[in-house]
Design a protein around this motif. Sequence first.
Motif, short mmCIF file in Angstrom:
data_model
loop_
_atom_site.label_atom_id
_atom_site.label_comp_id
_atom_site.label_asym_id
_atom_site.label_seq_id
_atom_site.Cartn_x
_atom_site.Cartn_y
_atom_site.Cartn_z
N VAL A 448 0.84 -1.21 0.00
CA VAL A 448 0.00 0.00 0.00
C VAL A 448 0.87 1.25 0.00
O VAL A 448 0.61 2.21 -0.75
CB VAL A 448 -0.94 -0.02 1.22
CG1 VAL A 448 -1.65 1.33 1.37
CG2 VAL A 448 -1.96 -1.14 1.10
N LEU A 449 1.91 1.27 0.84
CA LEU A 449 2.75 2.46 0.94
C LEU A 449 3.53 2.72 -0.34
O LEU A 449 3.66 3.87 -0.78
CB LEU A 449 3.71 2.31 2.14
CG LEU A 449 3.08 2.34 3.53
CD1 LEU A 449 4.14 2.12 4.61
CD2 LEU A 449 2.35 3.66 3.77
N VAL A 450 4.05 1.65 -0.94
CA VAL A 450 4.81 1.84 -2.19
C VAL A 450 3.90 2.36 -3.29
O VAL A 450 4.25 3.27 -4.06
CB VAL A 450 5.50 0.52 -2.61
CG1 VAL A 450 6.11 0.66 -4.00
CG2 VAL A 450 6.58 0.15 -1.60
N ARG A 451 2.68 1.80 -3.38
CA ARG A 451 1.74 2.26 -4.40
C ARG A 451 1.29 3.71 -4.13
O ARG A 451 1.17 4.52 -5.04
CB ARG A 451 0.53 1.33 -4.44
CG ARG A 451 -0.48 1.68 -5.55
CD ARG A 451 -1.75 0.88 -5.38
NE ARG A 451 -1.55 -0.52 -5.63
CZ ARG A 451 -1.73 -1.12 -6.81
NH1 ARG A 451 -2.12 -0.38 -7.84
NH2 ARG A 451 -1.55 -2.40 -6.95
N ARG A 452 1.05 4.00 -2.84
CA ARG A 452 0.51 5.33 -2.49
C ARG A 452 1.56 6.43 -2.62
O ARG A 452 1.29 7.53 -3.08
CB ARG A 452 -0.01 5.28 -1.04
CG ARG A 452 -0.49 6.61 -0.48
CD ARG A 452 -1.77 7.07 -1.14
NE ARG A 452 -2.24 8.31 -0.57
CZ ARG A 452 -1.79 9.52 -0.89
NH1 ARG A 452 -0.82 9.65 -1.79
NH2 ARG A 452 -2.29 10.60 -0.33
N PHE A 453 2.80 6.12 -2.20
CA PHE A 453 3.85 7.14 -2.23
C PHE A 453 4.95 6.74 -3.21
O PHE A 453 6.15 6.79 -2.89
CB PHE A 453 4.45 7.30 -0.82
CG PHE A 453 3.45 7.70 0.22
CD1 PHE A 453 2.98 9.00 0.30
CD2 PHE A 453 2.95 6.75 1.12
CE1 PHE A 453 2.05 9.36 1.26
CE2 PHE A 453 2.01 7.11 2.08
CZ PHE A 453 1.56 8.42 2.16
N PHE A 454 4.57 6.32 -4.37
CA PHE A 454 5.53 5.85 -5.36
C PHE A 454 6.46 7.00 -5.78
O PHE A 454 6.00 8.09 -6.16
CB PHE A 454 4.82 5.30 -6.60
CG PHE A 454 5.73 4.59 -7.53
CD1 PHE A 454 6.13 3.28 -7.28
CD2 PHE A 454 6.24 5.22 -8.67
CE1 PHE A 454 6.98 2.61 -8.14
CE2 PHE A 454 7.10 4.55 -9.53
CZ PHE A 454 7.47 3.24 -9.26
#
Length: 842
Positions: A448-454
């Motif tokens: 989720v974090l990688v996708r959200r704060f790519f």
Amino acid sequence: MSNLLWLLRMAWRDSRRSRARLLLFMASIVLGIAALVGINSFGDNLARSVREQARELLGADLVLSANKPFAPSLKPVLSRLGVARTREVSFASMAEFRPGKGVRLVQVRARDGGFFYGEWLTEPRAAAQRFTEPGAAPGALVDDVLLSQFGAKVGDSVQVGRVTLPIIGRVLKTPGQTGIATAVAPTVFIPARLVRQTGLLQRGSRVQYRRSFRFAPGTDVAAVIKPLQARLDKADIDVDTVASRQQQVGRAFADLTRYLSLVAFVALLLGCVGVASAVNLYVREKLAAVAILRCLGASGRQALMIYLLQTSGLGLVGAVLGAALGAAVQTMLPRVLGDFLPVAITVSVSWPAVLTGLATGLLMAVLFALLPLLSIRRVSPLRVLRVAFEDDTTAPDPLRGVVLMIIGLFILAFAYQQTHDWKLTLGFGAGLLVAFVALAGMGRLLMVLVRRFFPVGWGYVWRQGLANLYRPQNLTLTLITSIGLGTFLLATLFLTQALLLGRVQIAGRGSQPNLVLFDIQREQRAGVENLLRAQRLPVLQRVPIVTMRLLAINGRSSSALKKDTAGIPPWVLSREYRVTYRDSLNSSEKLTTGQAPTLGADGIPLISIETAYLKRAKLKIGDTLDFNVQGAPLRAIVGGSREIDRSRVQPSFLVLFPAGVLEEAPQFVVLLTRTPNTAVLAAVQQVLVRDFPNVSAIDLGLILQTVEDILDKISFVVRFMAGFSILTGLLVLSSSVVISRYQRVRESVLLRTLGASRRQILRITLVEYGLLGLLASLAGIGLAVLAAWALAVYVFEASFGPAVLPLLGLAGLVTALTASIGLFNSRDVLRRSPLEVLRAEG
């Protein structure tokens, strides 16, 4: 029937192209079942050997023991028991080996006969017979370890107190004595008729008196002794029969087998994770083949059965191989654990353990493979046309919850079967649940974090590697869970071992004492202190010690409390308490509840009890305790509790009285000093043996060496048994990463087709697997620190401080291993043409 045959043929045909990949799945089962069968077989063989050799462990049919001479009023009764009788008086003392070979603290056993059962093995063999002959010249039998240490031999002499005896033989084996016991407390046997001449039995000396009896075959010893039980309890005489000794040994080694069972259980659970992760990735690869089967008319249930038959067959084969390996491994355990065992284990195949392993392996394969296989039922034929179609397998499945519940019940039932303790079972299950949820949650959070704060502004290689963490066919959840669990196990084993080793560290450096003198009688104290001053040695601490027994708690007698199985543990009531008295706590103690020892307003002493013992004994502040102080009654109230730092070199006591109560009671004194070198130590010991033969000296340097030897053996046993779990954990880690090759190869080939260089693909792979390995290892280490803290606080009752650098090294090792295997997976993509790789994979 025809449908079943068709399913079997399809399962066999489909497996031909995937057997190399499924071997990793089977290997997880093999190691887990090998550990389980090996350890359970060892436990069964140990229990059987204890049953068969219980009489040899005791050396007699009945043994009565007390810490004071048997009352003359009991002599007529005891003289009628059994058909043969022997006496023994045992105590600790200094022994000097002559001529001029050295002095050491030993356990003196003065006997008037041999053992009725078991092997008393001496060299020469006739020495034991000569020792027990009534008219033979007196001589001593000495443990082999003592003679080896001092370079003494048969024909030399040993001085015990005021008696000097020739050494007539070396003792190689004594009934019921283990190799570890011999190393800690080596024995010197002397004739019982000489014990008074030694001058070592004085008022306040700690002496054990034993009477051993042999009965006619078939005699019910328990029935014979039952009418005397009340008189023996009143005289503080302990009764030990063959049946009770069998129970004691069984209880003692139940803890060992329980620990080993938990080790096997951990290895098995890691194998379960390996099964689930391997099948999960295998199923993803087979979705296209399942879609084709659906197009050809196969139902979702039939497709599921094809792959379930595959995994079940491999699980059965893995269980058979694991059971065979476990049966072989269990033949090694008696050799590894031989020094700890009082019986000689006869090794044979334990068929109950083998059958349990086979059933467990099959259930393990079916249940943990079924979870990822459930998605096969819902694969749509549309996947043949649309490869990226995923809605059919990502929708919620009601059967998934049922399978998870069955898996949870399987784990709890198996844990209880191994431990036979519901509290331990539930605690272990809760810990596993927390670990799994935490690792899975971290995997989800990472995606989720990688996708959200790519990081859109980063370089191409970093963007591609990070995107792989959440793209379709991503491996984030599977690898973080499996790698994290393997790291969790390794780190927990390391931290627990460091914790246990840290508990026995004795500060023998600087100004800390390295010589302890005990059994000093009140009238001898001044003379011993003058001896130390003459050698220019300091008296670092003086500790008076009084022995007593517990008669009653809150007005209830010990005999009544022993009958209450749910109340005070029996060992609290039967043990001998060695206490001291002072008005304040020392530097190694810390008050936890209540107050320090003091005299109450009514004159009743308020005593302090060690915190952990207070809990184990089920006592509480305000309880009234009645003691028997060597014939004199004494009442006390539990006024407080305290923690003790046992790593400090000073005597520690479970019970601490205030001053002004026990000063006139029979007592002995312990003195602590420090010797600068072994020459001064030898001189002190020589004078002690000559002038104060009843005073014993403990050389902490020698004790530390003995403890180190024991710890080396214990550490070897722990590492040997933990090796199963470690191997399985590493296998799970490696197999999860290796199998992931089949999920990334097509993407890597596509990147090469679009113009990506070998170096770019290599760096993309390194970023993805390096991040997965780093995050999984850090998560596993974090959970291990929490688990080790819980063990330290609630199990070992010790302070906890993890070593940071080794843990960081473990994180680096796991990260490097994960990244290396990921790069190894890419070798075909980097070395061969894209079309050749695609053909090979297809």
